[in-house]
Motif scaffolding. Structure first.
Motif, PDB file in Angstrom:
ATOM      1  N   THR A 158       0.313  -6.403  -0.833  1.00  0.00           N
ATOM      2  CA  THR A 158      -0.896  -5.707  -1.290  1.00  0.00           C
ATOM      3  C   THR A 158      -1.755  -5.177  -0.154  1.00  0.00           C
ATOM      4  O   THR A 158      -2.540  -4.242  -0.364  1.00  0.00           O
ATOM      5  N   ASP A 159      -1.652  -5.747   1.032  1.00  0.00           N
ATOM      6  CA  ASP A 159      -2.472  -5.304   2.155  1.00  0.00           C
ATOM      7  C   ASP A 159      -1.977  -3.945   2.643  1.00  0.00           C
ATOM      8  O   ASP A 159      -0.811  -3.778   2.980  1.00  0.00           O
ATOM      9  N   GLU A 160      -2.858  -2.958   2.680  1.00  0.00           N
ATOM     10  CA  GLU A 160      -2.467  -1.598   3.058  1.00  0.00           C
ATOM     11  C   GLU A 160      -2.037  -1.496   4.515  1.00  0.00           C
ATOM     12  O   GLU A 160      -1.370  -0.533   4.893  1.00  0.00           O
ATOM     13  N   ALA A 161      -2.405  -2.479   5.342  1.00  0.00           N
ATOM     14  CA  ALA A 161      -2.001  -2.454   6.744  1.00  0.00           C
ATOM     15  C   ALA A 161      -0.570  -2.929   6.950  1.00  0.00           C
ATOM     16  O   ALA A 161      -0.009  -2.767   8.030  1.00  0.00           O
ATOM     17  N   ALA A 162       0.027  -3.520   5.908  1.00  0.00           N
ATOM     18  CA  ALA A 162       1.389  -4.039   6.011  1.00  0.00           C
ATOM     19  C   ALA A 162       2.410  -2.934   5.817  1.00  0.00           C
ATOM     20  O   ALA A 162       2.130  -1.886   5.211  1.00  0.00           O
ATOM     21  N   SER A 163       3.610  -3.164   6.321  1.00  0.00           N
ATOM     22  CA  SER A 163       4.705  -2.221   6.105  1.00  0.00           C
ATOM     23  C   SER A 163       4.968  -2.059   4.615  1.00  0.00           C
ATOM     24  O   SER A 163       4.951  -3.038   3.867  1.00  0.00           O
ATOM     25  N   PRO A 164       5.228  -0.823   4.134  1.00  0.00           N
ATOM     26  CA  PRO A 164       5.513  -0.611   2.708  1.00  0.00           C
ATOM     27  C   PRO A 164       6.841  -1.200   2.267  1.00  0.00           C
ATOM     28  O   PRO A 164       7.133  -1.242   1.068  1.00  0.00           O
ATOM     29  N   PHE A 165       7.657  -1.651   3.220  1.00  0.00           N
ATOM     30  CA  PHE A 165       8.954  -2.228   2.871  1.00  0.00           C
ATOM     31  C   PHE A 165       8.817  -3.319   1.819  1.00  0.00           C
ATOM     32  O   PHE A 165       9.576  -3.374   0.850  1.00  0.00           O
ATOM     33  N   TYR A 166       7.845  -4.195   1.990  1.00  0.00           N
ATOM     34  CA  TYR A 166       7.702  -5.332   1.090  1.00  0.00           C
ATOM     35  C   TYR A 166       7.352  -4.885  -0.320  1.00  0.00           C
ATOM     36  O   TYR A 166       7.831  -5.454  -1.310  1.00  0.00           O
ATOM     37  N   ARG A 167       6.523  -3.862  -0.444  1.00  0.00           N
ATOM     38  CA  ARG A 167       6.140  -3.370  -1.768  1.00  0.00           C
ATOM     39  C   ARG A 167       7.334  -2.802  -2.499  1.00  0.00           C
ATOM     40  O   ARG A 167       7.473  -2.990  -3.725  1.00  0.00           O
ATOM     41  N   PHE A 168       8.212  -2.094  -1.796  1.00  0.00           N
ATOM     42  CA  PHE A 168       9.397  -1.526  -2.443  1.00  0.00           C
ATOM     43  C   PHE A 168      10.418  -2.617  -2.761  1.00  0.00           C
ATOM     44  O   PHE A 168      10.968  -2.670  -3.858  1.00  0.00           O
TER      45      PHE A 168
END
Length: 612
Positions: A158-168
């Protein structure tokens, strides 16, 4: 609520949940086991044996010194921005971070309990509960609890500073809940065949690590439960780790024979030449050589071998994935399939392989090269069943023609016949010539840019540049530094780049980040080509649920077939050997694992000859 004591779940899948034991997916009933695998019995299911490719009696001690080409400017391994320090990988096993489960290198996809000692899959397949090992401890002495798992997951997704990999990768997780102090439940938005396994790969850190979010913590390491602690560092120069004497998992069978060095040091080198000379001067110990030129010519000094230098190839069975020139279809003229096909025809791999790579490489041909997952020849019955519901969304040739293979260049005639075929395709597609230049339908010259941060690829691409000029296509080679390259790639600001579609032996959710329409519109995603295709999006959903290994093979081949008919890439090359160079200070266990990488293998499983 949960199926326990090995009740069958779906055809061919069984689960178990008893204290201290992990489930296994199998095709036969069984009693207490320790592992979890897809479509087959887990090889180390008894929970009493170490992995066959390690030495469980390996002595501990000594130092492993590794070289890194590049730099680092952040200690936080989870941030989207910045260059990360080596050894603190943000996914899977790392020196600092343990995961709920750990993977075997002897099986296509098998997981064994690490932080988790028990797992229970809900009867409806819509949730999974992990029970944590009460012995698990973070490096600060705190117990690893459910609240830490919840905090880790929510922070990285959920943190926007994190890589989007985890969200996908974990998009199908609807919620994560601490059921008790040491039990955590993941709720799924829908059934997904591998989701409970890949949750085992998630890095877990203390909830105390990032109370103010990732964006304000560029200089903050996570508090982990892994086998090492950061001992010292110098930005862009050095990172050194010290093995924990109190590592909680030392006695686990799946950890015996691993992490054998007391200290691990990474030294950074900005220039490839400096890196190479530092290795030969014994400033560090081990390197994987990915340059064919270096392998053939840079280690010919007899004095190196007299002093204990070793140069050796190690066989592997890894899915080689696909390394390729990737064409950004988000922008014209690369949104035209005809032009992309012509570009693919014009690449002269054979000449480059012989003249620059000393014949050491094999041509990449598939998104799953060197694997049973690669599509070959005419469509199979299994693939046809997968694609039948999508036939109205597919190009007719997907079902009626052999899967495209990279064009072969004749040793006698050279690339000229391929260029003539490419020219014919372009003219049929509405392109025309004027004063030696290829013009599109609007009369605009075709001018493309190849973006790279590696001089090696600039040199290799010069041959392609000259051949494209014969087609009237201008290819400009743009060499930039790593920071600019990273920024432009993350914002999809390029025509053509080289990209490696790394693949596991058991593809799954990660395919969406590589090929989906949603990923094409998400900055920093791995959908480098901008792939957005209705049929492909439908195929990607099939990776969420499958009953058998054969079904996964058929779905993978079907995806591979459709992608290759679209000509999103110009395939490059791969090797089925790991080329290793190192100083003779170490021992390695035999036999070799089937599936391993040349970076993790020495780090995790080698040991020092001089250790007590």
């Amino acid at each position: 609520m949960f199926k326990t004591i090995f009740q069958g779940f779906k055809q061919g899948l069984y689960i178990g949940s008893i204290t201290g034991v992990l489930l296994c997916l199998s095709q036969v009933s069984f009693a207490g086991v320790y592992g979890l695998a897809l479509g087959t019995q887990a090889k180390y299911a008894s929970g009493k044996q170490s992995f066959a490719y390690v030495n469980p009696q390996a002595p501990k001690g000594g130092m492993l010194r590794l070289g890194v080409q590049g730099d680092f400017d952040t200690l936080n391994p989870f941030l989207l921005k910045g260059s990360k320090l080596a050894g603190a990988e943000a996914f899977g096993d790392s020196l600092l971070l343990d995961t709920l489960m750990t993977e075997s290198w002897d099986e296509p996809f098998a997981m064994y309990g690490l932080l988790a000692q028990d797992i229970a899959l809900a009867q409806d397949g819509l949730s999974v509960t992990f029970t944590l090992n009460p012995k698990a401890r973070f490096s600060n002495g705190d117990a690893v609890l459910a609240q830490d798992v919840v905090a880790s997951f929510k922070t990285l997704t959920t943190d926007e500073a994190a890589s989007p990999f985890y969200r996908f990768y974990y998009a199908d997780v609807k919620d994560v809940v601490a059921v008790s102090e040491r039990a955590v439940r993941f709720d799924f938005a829908k059934k997904n065949a591998e989701l409970h396994l890949i949750l085992g790969q998630f890095p877990i850190f203390s909830h105390k690590s990032y109370p103010d979010g990732l964006g304000k913590a560029a200089t903050v390491l996570p508090i982990g439960s892994g086998p090492y602690l950061l001992e010292r560092f110098e930005y862009n120069r050095l990172v050194q780790y010290q093995r924990r004497s109190d590592y909680w998992a030392d006695a686990l069978p799946i950890r015996q024979g691993f992490w054998n060095f007391d200290q691990v040091r990474f030294r950074y080198y900005r220039d490839p030449t400096t890196y190479l000379e530092a290795l030969k001067a014994a400033q560090f110990d081990v390197s994987y050589e990915n340059s064919a030129k270096n392998w053939a010519r840079s280690y010919n000094n007899p004095s190196l071998y007299e002093r204990g230098f070793v140069k050796k190839e190690f066989a592997h069975s890894n899915n080689a994935g696909l390394q390729a020139y990737v064409m950004n279809t988000r922008r014209a003229p690369l949104d035209d399939r005809t032009l992309r096909q012509a570009l693919a025809l014009s690449f002269d791999f054979e000449t480059i392989n012989q003249q620059m790579f000393y014949g050491l490489y094999t041509r990449s041909y598939s998104y799953f090269s060197n694997s049973e997952l690669a599509a070959t020849g005419m469509i199979s019955d299994g693939e046809r069943q997968v694609l039948k519901p999508l036939q109205d969304k597919l190009r007719p040739e997907v079902l009626t023609q052999a899967v495209p293979m990279p064009a072969v260049v004749s040793p006698v005639l050279g690339v000229r016949p391929n260029l003539l075929l490419a020219r014919t395709l372009l003219l049929q597609g509405g392109y025309r010539y004027q004063n030696g230049q290829l013009l599109d339908k609007q009369g605009k010259p075709i001018v493309l840019e190849f973006l790279t941060n590696a001089k090696t690829f600039e040199r290799v691409s010069a041959k392609w540049q000259r051949d494209l000029a014969k087609l009237g296509i201008t290819l400009r080679l743009r060499l930039v530094d790593s920071a600019i390259y990273q920024k432009r790639v993350q914002s999809f600001d390029y025509d053509i780049i080289t990209h490696n579609y790394g693949q596991s032996q058991s593809p799954g959710n990660e395919q969406a980040e590589m090929h989906s329409c949603a990923a094409a519109q998400t900055p920093s995603s791995r959908n480098r080509a901008g792939t957005c295709n209705e049929a492909i999006d439908a195929l990607l959903k099939r990776f969420e649920h499958f009953e058998t290994r054969q079904e996964l093979v058929d779905v993978s081949r079907a995806l591979d077939r459709v992608l290759r008919h679209e000509y999103y890439v110009v395939p490059q090359w791969y090797s089925d050997q790991w080329r290793m160079v190192y100083w003779d200070k170490f021992e390695q266990a035999q036999p070799l694992p089937l599936y391993y990488d040349p970076i993790s293998w020495p780090l995790k499983t080698w040991w020092s000859k001089s250790a007590p």
